[in-house]
Design a protein around this motif. Structure first.
Motif, PDB file in Angstrom:
ATOM      1  N   ALA A 314      42.057  32.373  52.061  1.00 49.29           N
ATOM      2  CA  ALA A 314      42.418  33.791  52.074  1.00 49.29           C
ATOM      3  C   ALA A 314      42.822  34.281  50.680  1.00 49.29           C
ATOM      4  O   ALA A 314      42.438  35.378  50.263  1.00 49.29           O
ATOM      5  CB  ALA A 314      43.548  34.040  53.064  1.00 49.29           C
ATOM      6  N   LEU A 315      43.587  33.466  49.964  1.00 54.25           N
ATOM      7  CA  LEU A 315      44.002  33.868  48.615  1.00 54.25           C
ATOM      8  C   LEU A 315      42.794  34.016  47.695  1.00 54.25           C
ATOM      9  O   LEU A 315      42.680  35.009  46.960  1.00 54.25           O
ATOM     10  CB  LEU A 315      44.987  32.852  48.045  1.00 54.25           C
ATOM     11  N   ASP A 316      41.897  33.044  47.750  1.00 53.32           N
ATOM     12  CA  ASP A 316      40.690  33.121  46.915  1.00 53.32           C
ATOM     13  C   ASP A 316      39.860  34.349  47.264  1.00 53.32           C
ATOM     14  O   ASP A 316      39.309  35.016  46.378  1.00 53.32           O
ATOM     15  CB  ASP A 316      39.839  31.864  47.082  1.00 53.32           C
ATOM     16  N   ARG A 317      39.775  34.663  48.555  1.00 52.72           N
ATOM     17  CA  ARG A 317      38.972  35.809  48.982  1.00 52.72           C
ATOM     18  C   ARG A 317      39.569  37.116  48.466  1.00 52.72           C
ATOM     19  O   ARG A 317      38.836  38.000  47.998  1.00 52.72           O
ATOM     20  CB  ARG A 317      38.877  35.842  50.512  1.00 52.72           C
ATOM     21  N   VAL A 318      40.882  37.240  48.515  1.00 53.48           N
ATOM     22  CA  VAL A 318      41.519  38.456  48.017  1.00 53.48           C
ATOM     23  C   VAL A 318      41.368  38.555  46.496  1.00 53.48           C
ATOM     24  O   VAL A 318      41.128  39.646  45.966  1.00 53.48           O
ATOM     25  CB  VAL A 318      42.998  38.506  48.430  1.00 53.48           C
ATOM     26  N   GLU A 319      41.473  37.425  45.803  1.00 50.01           N
ATOM     27  CA  GLU A 319      41.240  37.448  44.362  1.00 50.01           C
ATOM     28  C   GLU A 319      39.807  37.891  44.053  1.00 50.01           C
ATOM     29  O   GLU A 319      39.562  38.630  43.091  1.00 50.01           O
ATOM     30  CB  GLU A 319      41.519  36.073  43.746  1.00 50.01           C
ATOM     31  N   GLU A 320      38.863  37.460  44.874  1.00 48.67           N
ATOM     32  CA  GLU A 320      37.477  37.900  44.709  1.00 48.67           C
ATOM     33  C   GLU A 320      37.354  39.412  44.913  1.00 48.67           C
ATOM     34  O   GLU A 320      36.630  40.100  44.177  1.00 48.67           O
ATOM     35  CB  GLU A 320      36.562  37.175  45.699  1.00 48.67           C
ATOM     36  N   LEU A 321      38.052  39.922  45.929  1.00 49.49           N
ATOM     37  CA  LEU A 321      38.019  41.361  46.189  1.00 49.49           C
ATOM     38  C   LEU A 321      38.613  42.142  45.023  1.00 49.49           C
ATOM     39  O   LEU A 321      38.107  43.219  44.663  1.00 49.49           O
ATOM     40  CB  LEU A 321      38.794  41.685  47.465  1.00 49.49           C
ATOM     41  N   ILE A 322      39.682  41.619  44.430  1.00 44.48           N
ATOM     42  CA  ILE A 322      40.291  42.288  43.284  1.00 44.48           C
ATOM     43  C   ILE A 322      39.287  42.369  42.134  1.00 44.48           C
ATOM     44  O   ILE A 322      39.121  43.424  41.504  1.00 44.48           O
ATOM     45  CB  ILE A 322      41.571  41.555  42.843  1.00 44.48           C
ATOM     46  N   VAL A 323      38.620  41.264  41.866  1.00 49.90           N
ATOM     47  CA  VAL A 323      37.611  41.254  40.798  1.00 49.90           C
ATOM     48  C   VAL A 323      36.477  42.222  41.128  1.00 49.90           C
ATOM     49  O   VAL A 323      36.006  42.983  40.264  1.00 49.90           O
ATOM     50  CB  VAL A 323      37.063  39.825  40.592  1.00 49.90           C
ATOM     51  N   GLN A 324      36.048  42.215  42.383  1.00 51.32           N
ATOM     52  CA  GLN A 324      34.953  43.091  42.815  1.00 51.32           C
ATOM     53  C   GLN A 324      35.328  44.562  42.672  1.00 51.32           C
ATOM     54  O   GLN A 324      34.584  45.367  42.091  1.00 51.32           O
ATOM     55  CB  GLN A 324      34.596  42.780  44.268  1.00 51.32           C
ATOM     56  N   ARG A 325      36.498  44.932  43.195  1.00 49.00           N
ATOM     57  CA  ARG A 325      36.932  46.328  43.131  1.00 49.00           C
ATOM     58  C   ARG A 325      37.166  46.754  41.680  1.00 49.00           C
ATOM     59  O   ARG A 325      36.850  47.889  41.301  1.00 49.00           O
ATOM     60  CB  ARG A 325      38.226  46.524  43.936  1.00 49.00           C
ATOM     61  N   THR A 326      37.708  45.859  40.870  1.00 41.27           N
ATOM     62  CA  THR A 326      37.927  46.185  39.463  1.00 41.27           C
ATOM     63  C   THR A 326      36.596  46.426  38.766  1.00 41.27           C
ATOM     64  O   THR A 326      36.457  47.369  37.972  1.00 41.27           O
ATOM     65  CB  THR A 326      38.690  45.049  38.759  1.00 41.27           C
ATOM     66  N   GLY A 327      35.614  45.599  39.075  1.00 38.63           N
ATOM     67  CA  GLY A 327      34.281  45.792  38.491  1.00 38.63           C
ATOM     68  C   GLY A 327      33.664  47.116  38.909  1.00 38.63           C
ATOM     69  O   GLY A 327      33.033  47.807  38.095  1.00 38.63           O
ATOM     70  N   GLN A 328      33.843  47.491  40.168  1.00 35.38           N
ATOM     71  CA  GLN A 328      33.325  48.776  40.647  1.00 35.38           C
ATOM     72  C   GLN A 328      33.986  49.933  39.904  1.00 35.38           C
ATOM     73  O   GLN A 328      33.320  50.906  39.520  1.00 35.38           O
ATOM     74  CB  GLN A 328      33.572  48.910  42.146  1.00 35.38           C
ATOM     75  N   ALA A 329      35.310  49.817  39.705  1.00 34.53           N
ATOM     76  CA  ALA A 329      36.034  50.878  39.011  1.00 34.53           C
ATOM     77  C   ALA A 329      35.559  51.011  37.569  1.00 34.53           C
ATOM     78  O   ALA A 329      35.306  52.133  37.081  1.00 34.53           O
ATOM     79  CB  ALA A 329      37.539  50.594  39.052  1.00 34.53           C
ATOM     80  N   LEU A 330      35.418  49.904  36.878  1.00 30.13           N
ATOM     81  CA  LEU A 330      34.997  49.952  35.479  1.00 30.13           C
ATOM     82  C   LEU A 330      33.561  50.456  35.342  1.00 30.13           C
ATOM     83  O   LEU A 330      33.234  51.178  34.387  1.00 30.13           O
ATOM     84  CB  LEU A 330      35.144  48.566  34.841  1.00 30.13           C
ATOM     85  N   ALA A 331      32.698  50.092  36.303  1.00 25.92           N
ATOM     86  CA  ALA A 331      31.326  50.604  36.274  1.00 25.92           C
ATOM     87  C   ALA A 331      31.317  52.113  36.460  1.00 25.92           C
ATOM     88  O   ALA A 331      30.571  52.843  35.778  1.00 25.92           O
ATOM     89  CB  ALA A 331      30.496  49.928  37.361  1.00 25.92           C
ATOM     90  N   ALA A 332      32.156  52.606  37.372  1.00 25.77           N
ATOM     91  CA  ALA A 332      32.254  54.053  37.585  1.00 25.77           C
ATOM     92  C   ALA A 332      32.831  54.749  36.358  1.00 25.77           C
ATOM     93  O   ALA A 332      32.420  55.861  36.010  1.00 25.77           O
ATOM     94  CB  ALA A 332      33.116  54.346  38.805  1.00 25.77           C
ATOM     95  N   LEU A 333      33.781  54.085  35.706  1.00 30.14           N
ATOM     96  CA  LEU A 333      34.395  54.667  34.513  1.00 30.14           C
ATOM     97  C   LEU A 333      33.366  54.830  33.398  1.00 30.14           C
ATOM     98  O   LEU A 333      33.403  55.832  32.657  1.00 30.14           O
ATOM     99  CB  LEU A 333      35.552  53.776  34.046  1.00 30.14           C
TER     100      LEU A 333
END
Length: 358
Positions: A314-333
């Motif tokens: 579960a911890l690894d999965r949430v860390e993956e989601l953080i990386v994923q969402r951060t990447g989406q935000a930076l791409a949008a930026l």
């Protein structure tokens, strides 16, 4: 006379805005004296002032400012956006006071929460009940003052009205998110999608998307830019809350300023716990069901729950989601039609909000 040297770097500007927000809040609160001469009322006002002034990351005022600047905000109107950011911070303080009360939290920012600070044994007959009721009132007062500060922030022109409309929508959304959070707990809903919906409304819109848009509205931004800020702000806001959920279980209390057992004792329906619950089997699942949400949870049992969270992935999965969402935000930026300076500042803030340790 030597001219003042003004730091025009991203760090310098951000620091200056933070100081201006702090100074404005300090002056504003100093001018709000109790209308009665009761020393216990004055004590409540003092605790509220300390809570607002002595702590907080000032995330919302900074995002409001850079949202404004990215939209081409004019220097002559900077005072209005700083005051609006201060209003956001004051409203946030009221929400935190109520949130801590609802969660039964003992500490916030390394010091007693407002309801605990007011519940002094021996001072009043029912100290705990008094502290809780008084905290509700002080939270409402902070939100009322936020409304007052917002009304004084800018002239009532079309830009100010657009910003106020977004502020009002933000308030409705965050209260709805909080209500959804309560329902998830009452229903025993530990699904991942429900947990993601809660953080979208309780945190992502409230913490990142709306402050950016409110700042942009003060600069007269078109709808297309507001939508671009949404594409950036929502995934960043979700990553921010996911990091908060991880810190709530695995953080260092001496750094976060909050007890590391609170989320587990309260039984918070976070994305982290949703994944752990979905993947746990046999004895691990029984331990989660028994101890997650038990007010009597001790550190030894908490360590077992943390082990289960890690072992289930579960911890690894949430860390993956953080990386994923951060990447989406930076791409949008990168696609956001804003000034290069604001884009750089928002990229720096993205890094700080998603990799923070407090």
């Amino acid at each position: 006379m030597t001219a003042e040297i003004v730091d025009t770097s991203i760090t310098g500007i951000t620091g200056r805005v933070r100081r201006r927000v702090d100074e404005l809040l300090s002056d504003f609160l100093d001018a709000r004296r109790p209308p009665v001469g009761d020393h216990d009322v004055a004590e409540g006002y003092r605790l509220l002032r300390e809570f607002v002034i002595e702590g907080g990351k000032r995330v919302r005022p900074l995002l409001c400012y850079w949202g404004w600047r990215g939209a081409g905000g004019e220097e002559l109107r900077e005072a209005a956006v700083v005051a609006t950011g201060a209003a956001l911070e004051l409203y946030h303080a009221g929400l935190l006071i109520h949130d801590d009360l609802m969660d039964g939290s003992e500490l916030r920012r390394g010091r007693p929460t407002i309801h605990r600070g007011l519940a002094r044994p021996g001072r009043f007959g029912a100290a705990e009940a008094f502290g809780q009721s008084a905290a509700i009132l002080l939270g409402v007062l902070a939100q009322a003052w936020a409304e007052e500060l917002l009304a004084d922030a800018a002239p009532a022109d079309v830009r100010a009205r657009a910003a106020r409309d977004l502020f009002n929508r933000m308030r409705t959304e965050v209260v709805t998110g909080q209500y959804l959070d309560l329902l998830a707990h009452a229903r025993g809903d530990d699904g991942v999608e429900q947990a993601l919906t809660v953080i979208r409304y309780k945190t992502a819109r409230y913490t990142v998307e709306r402050p950016l848009q409110i700042g942009a509205a003060l600069a007269g931004a078109p709808q297309s830019l507001l939508e671009a800020y949404s594409r950036f702000g929502l995934p960043l806001g979700e990553a921010f809350q996911l990091r908060d959920d991880v810190l709530g279980v695995f953080g260092d209390p001496s750094v976060t300023g909050k007890p590391v057992l609170d989320d587990l004792r309260e039984g918070k329906r976070t994305v982290l716990m949703a994944y752990a619950s979905a993947r746990a089997r046999g004895p691990e699942r029984d331990l989660l069901r028994t101890w997650h949400g038990d007010p009597a949870l001790d550190e030894a049992r908490a360590a077992e729950l943390r082990r289960i969270i890690v072992d289930t992935g579960a911890l690894d999965r949430v860390e993956e989601l953080i990386v994923q969402r951060t990447g989406q935000a930076l791409a949008a930026l990168r696609d956001c039609p804003i000034t290069p300076e604001a884009a750089e500042a928002l990229a720096v803030l993205t890094e700080r909000l998603t990799r923070r340790v407090r």
